[in-house]
Design a protein around this motif. Sequence first.
Motif, PDB file in Angstrom:
ATOM      1  N   TYR A   1      45.469  56.154  49.890  1.00 16.43           N
ATOM      2  CA  TYR A   1      45.255  56.468  48.485  1.00 16.43           C
ATOM      3  C   TYR A   1      44.332  57.668  48.279  1.00 16.43           C
ATOM      4  CZ  TYR A   1      47.698  52.140  47.541  1.00 16.43           C
ATOM      5  OH  TYR A   1      48.634  51.164  47.484  1.00 16.43           O
TER       6      TYR A   1
ATOM      7  N   THR B   1      57.374  50.145  35.585  1.00 12.82           N
ATOM      8  CA  THR B   1      57.270  50.655  36.954  1.00 12.82           C
ATOM      9  C   THR B   1      57.593  49.615  38.011  1.00 12.82           C
ATOM     10  OG1 THR B   1      54.918  50.100  37.051  1.00 12.82           O
ATOM     11  CG2 THR B   1      55.509  52.333  36.320  1.00 12.82           C
TER      12      THR B   1
ATOM     13  N   LEU C   1      55.395  47.584  39.109  1.00 18.50           N
ATOM     14  CA  LEU C   1      54.161  47.398  39.869  1.00 18.50           C
ATOM     15  C   LEU C   1      53.334  46.274  39.253  1.00 18.50           C
ATOM     16  CD1 LEU C   1      53.094  51.134  40.323  1.00 18.50           C
ATOM     17  CD2 LEU C   1      54.252  49.659  41.982  1.00 18.50           C
TER      18      LEU C   1
ATOM     19  N   ARG D   1      53.107  57.533  48.719  1.00 16.65           N
ATOM     20  CA  ARG D   1      52.610  56.441  49.574  1.00 16.65           C
ATOM     21  C   ARG D   1      53.683  56.005  50.569  1.00 16.65           C
ATOM     22  NH1 ARG D   1      48.494  53.692  51.897  1.00 16.65           N
ATOM     23  NH2 ARG D   1      48.843  51.483  51.874  1.00 16.65           N
ATOM     24  N   THR D   2      54.882  55.773  50.084  1.00 21.76           N
ATOM     25  CA  THR D   2      55.933  55.256  50.966  1.00 21.76           C
ATOM     26  C   THR D   2      56.625  56.365  51.760  1.00 21.76           C
ATOM     27  OG1 THR D   2      57.556  55.309  49.159  1.00 21.76           O
ATOM     28  CG2 THR D   2      56.390  53.245  49.522  1.00 21.76           C
TER      29      THR D   2
ATOM     30  N   GLN E   1      53.713  56.301  44.182  1.00 18.32           N
ATOM     31  CA  GLN E   1      54.447  55.399  45.075  1.00 18.32           C
ATOM     32  C   GLN E   1      55.327  56.180  46.057  1.00 18.32           C
ATOM     33  OE1 GLN E   1      52.547  52.686  44.849  1.00 18.32           O
ATOM     34  NE2 GLN E   1      54.416  51.559  45.212  1.00 18.32           N
ATOM     35  N   ARG E   2      55.960  57.265  45.585  1.00 19.17           N
ATOM     36  CA  ARG E   2      56.787  58.081  46.493  1.00 19.17           C
ATOM     37  C   ARG E   2      55.933  58.710  47.591  1.00 19.17           C
ATOM     38  NH1 ARG E   2      59.039  59.763  41.672  1.00 19.17           N
ATOM     39  NH2 ARG E   2      57.964  61.764  41.776  1.00 19.17           N
TER      40      ARG E   2
END
Length: 122
Positions: free
Chosen positions: A89, A39, A41, A82-83, A79-80
Motif C-alpha cells: 500500500y 466497488t 470492497l 495491488r493485484t 486494486q489494479r
Amino acid sequence: MNHRPAEARQSPARTTEVGVRYAIVPVPVLSLETVARRTGLHPDLIRRFVALGLVDAGRDTSGRPVFAPTAPAALARVQRLRTGLCLNYASIGLVLDLLDRISLLEAALRRAGMRSDLPPWT
C-alpha cells in the motif's frame, strides 16, 4: 500521501470575509456504503485506504465519511495496482502520486504545443 486533495475536486466556492466557503452548486457525495457496494470492497478496507491516503474522503455533518463520485474509479485503480503489480500500500501511494505528476506534465506539454511522444532533441 494524498495524491489528490478533496478540496481540489469540489465545485467552485465563494469565500466570505471571515473565510467560510459556500458551494455555489451542491457537490454530490457518496456514502461509505454506496462506495463499498459500487466497488465490491469491504467498508473496513475502504476506511484503511482513506487512512493510508490512497483515496480521499470528507465528513458529513454527522461525522460519517463521504466520497467524491470519482472514488470508485480511484479505488479500482488502487486494486489494479495491488493485484496487477503486487505492490504494497505504501508503494501504491507513491505510484499514484507519480502517475498524477506524469499526467500533469503531459497536459502541460500538450498546452505548450509539444508532442509528448517525441524526445526533446527531435
